[in-house]
Design an enzyme around this catalytic site. Structure first.
Site, PDB file in Angstrom:
ATOM      1  N   ASP A  11      32.867  48.924  43.878  1.00  0.00           N
ATOM      2  CA  ASP A  11      33.711  47.460  43.776  1.00  0.00           C
ATOM      3  C   ASP A  11      34.670  47.825  43.568  1.00  0.00           C
ATOM      4  OD1 ASP A  11      33.335  45.163  42.892  1.00  0.00           O
ATOM      5  OD2 ASP A  11      34.263  45.255  40.586  1.00  0.00           O
ATOM      6  N   SER A  12      35.922  46.950  43.758  1.00  0.00           N
ATOM      7  CA  SER A  12      37.527  46.843  43.340  1.00  0.00           C
ATOM      8  C   SER A  12      37.745  47.327  42.183  1.00  0.00           C
ATOM      9  CB  SER A  12      38.003  45.178  43.434  1.00  0.00           C
ATOM     10  OG  SER A  12      37.266  44.590  42.537  1.00  0.00           O
ATOM     11  N   GLY A  44      39.483  39.159  46.210  1.00  0.00           N
ATOM     12  CA  GLY A  44      39.020  38.245  46.007  1.00  0.00           C
ATOM     13  C   GLY A  44      39.814  37.160  46.827  1.00  0.00           C
ATOM     14  N   CYS A  74      29.625  44.139  44.589  1.00  0.00           N
ATOM     15  CA  CYS A  74      30.587  43.574  44.580  1.00  0.00           C
ATOM     16  C   CYS A  74      30.079  42.217  45.409  1.00  0.00           C
ATOM     17  CB  CYS A  74      31.608  44.142  45.101  1.00  0.00           C
ATOM     18  SG  CYS A  74      33.101  43.162  45.776  1.00  0.00           S
ATOM     19  N   GLU A 153      39.444  43.067  33.929  1.00  0.00           N
ATOM     20  CA  GLU A 153      40.506  44.574  33.926  1.00  0.00           C
ATOM     21  C   GLU A 153      40.731  45.106  32.836  1.00  0.00           C
ATOM     22  OE1 GLU A 153      40.247  46.820  36.869  1.00  0.00           O
ATOM     23  OE2 GLU A 153      38.628  45.998  37.635  1.00  0.00           O
ATOM     24  N   HIS A 187      32.552  41.294  37.534  1.00  0.00           N
ATOM     25  CA  HIS A 187      33.310  40.837  36.786  1.00  0.00           C
ATOM     26  C   HIS A 187      33.103  40.370  36.120  1.00  0.00           C
ATOM     27  CE1 HIS A 187      36.649  43.858  39.046  1.00  0.00           C
ATOM     28  NE2 HIS A 187      36.889  43.743  38.028  1.00  0.00           N
TER      29      HIS A 187
HETATM   30  N1  DGL Z   1      34.349  42.411  40.976  1.00  0.00           N
HETATM   31  C1  DGL Z   1      34.243  41.656  42.574  1.00  0.00           C
HETATM   32  C2  DGL Z   1      33.288  41.039  43.118  1.00  0.00           C
HETATM   33  O1  DGL Z   1      32.187  41.079  42.755  1.00  0.00           O
HETATM   34  C3  DGL Z   1      35.551  41.882  43.223  1.00  0.00           C
HETATM   35  C4  DGL Z   1      36.262  40.992  42.580  1.00  0.00           C
HETATM   36  C5  DGL Z   1      37.764  41.263  42.696  1.00  0.00           C
HETATM   37  O2  DGL Z   1      38.666  42.290  43.222  1.00  0.00           O
HETATM   38  O3  DGL Z   1      38.403  40.192  43.002  1.00  0.00           O
HETATM   39  O4  DGL Z   1      33.529  39.859  44.327  1.00  0.00           O
END
Ligand code: DGL
Length: 266
Positions: A11-12, A44, A74, A153, A187
């Site tokens: 994930d990010s 995003g 993600c 975060e 998230h």
């Molecule tokens: N948790 C990720 C998702 O499900 C990435 C969110 C992000 O970094 O903007 O889209």
């Protein structure tokens, strides 16, 4: 490749830890390698070509560490890169969008489903397409929530800023009469208490992580790769950017299971 090889998860940042939570419950003996692409968070607002470049680098890193399968933990990558990358590599690569769509359509009685997700995910309409492929009578309303990822975060799971952001994004969906709300970015389940409180008891929140892990479990069992032996699992955490914040917030979210975080440049 055998059952003791780890599962790769990425994930990010800390969002994919919602999938890790489900993995710890459903597949507690699996070894895994988690990669948080904190040098590029948030995903995003990234373009598809940026996302493809990140995905290829991360998958190569995970494959170099001999993973037996990958969970794209993600929503953004599951919406945009997964349909392509899952055909380009020889190992199973699963995402969260289809499991989320299945859970939501199973639950909704009035066929009005809301989706909270990142801007890139909403723009792709991946959830709308996945839901309508299951039930074309569903009405799907997608809202992007750029304030949520920075809040999670930073470990701000409640408090005034979180409540204001939740009200802003959920209110329009309440007005539309949805009975089911997909937390379409990994998230967001970390904000489920505040979102649930605001949404009210008539709206069911869907966290795609549970079904995603169930799908993985079935797939590993089919391939004879399920590790259910009760040995102490190895759980490794890597990031591409900030490691101290990942360590702090990750341990807050996962009840201190992260022993160390290693930083890698991909
Ligand atoms: N948790 C990720 C998702 O499900 C990435 C969110 C992000 O970094 O903007 O889209």
């Amino acid at each position: 490749m055998g059952k003791y090889n780890p599962i790769g998860i990425f994930d990010s940042g800390v969002g994919g830890l919602t999938v890790v939570k489900s993995l710890l419950e459903e597949l507690p003996y699996e070894n895994f390698i988690y990669f948080g692409d904190t040098a590029h968070v948030p995903y995003g607002n990234k373009t598809p070509s940026e996302l493809f470049s990140y995905a290829h680098n991360i998958i190569k890193f995970l494959m170099a560490n001999n993973v037996k399968a990958i969970i794209v933990a993600c929503g953004t990558h599951s919406s945009i890169t997964l349909p392509v990358i899952s055909t380009e590599y020889s190992l199973p690569i699963l995402g969260v969008v289809n499991p989320g769509a299945i859970m939501a359509t199973n639950h909704s009685k009035n066929n009005k489903i809301g989706v909270l997700a990142t801007q890139a995910t909403v723009k792709s309409l991946a959830y709308t397409k996945a839901i309508k492929a299951i039930n074309k009578n569903c009405e799907v309303y997608e809202v992007f929530c750029p304030e949520f990822v920075p809040l999670v975060e930073a470990g701000k799971l409640d408090g005034e800023a979180t409540e204001l952001a939740v009200a802003k994004y959920v209110q329009p969906l309440k007005v539309l009469g949805i009975d089911t709300l997909i937390l379409g970015c990994t998230h967001y389940p970390f904000l489920d208490e505040v979102i649930g409180l605001y949404a009210g008891g008539d709206i069911k929140l869907i966290n795609p992580s549970y079904t995603t892990v169930t799908v993985l479990k079935e797939l590993l069992a089919e391939k004879g790769l399920l590790n259910d032996e009760g040995l102490a699992p190895q759980r490794d955490f890597y990031v591409s950017g900030d490691d101290s914040s990942f360590f702090r917030v990750g341990n807050l979210l996962l009840d201190n299971i992260i022993e160390k975080v290693a930083k890698v440049n991909l």
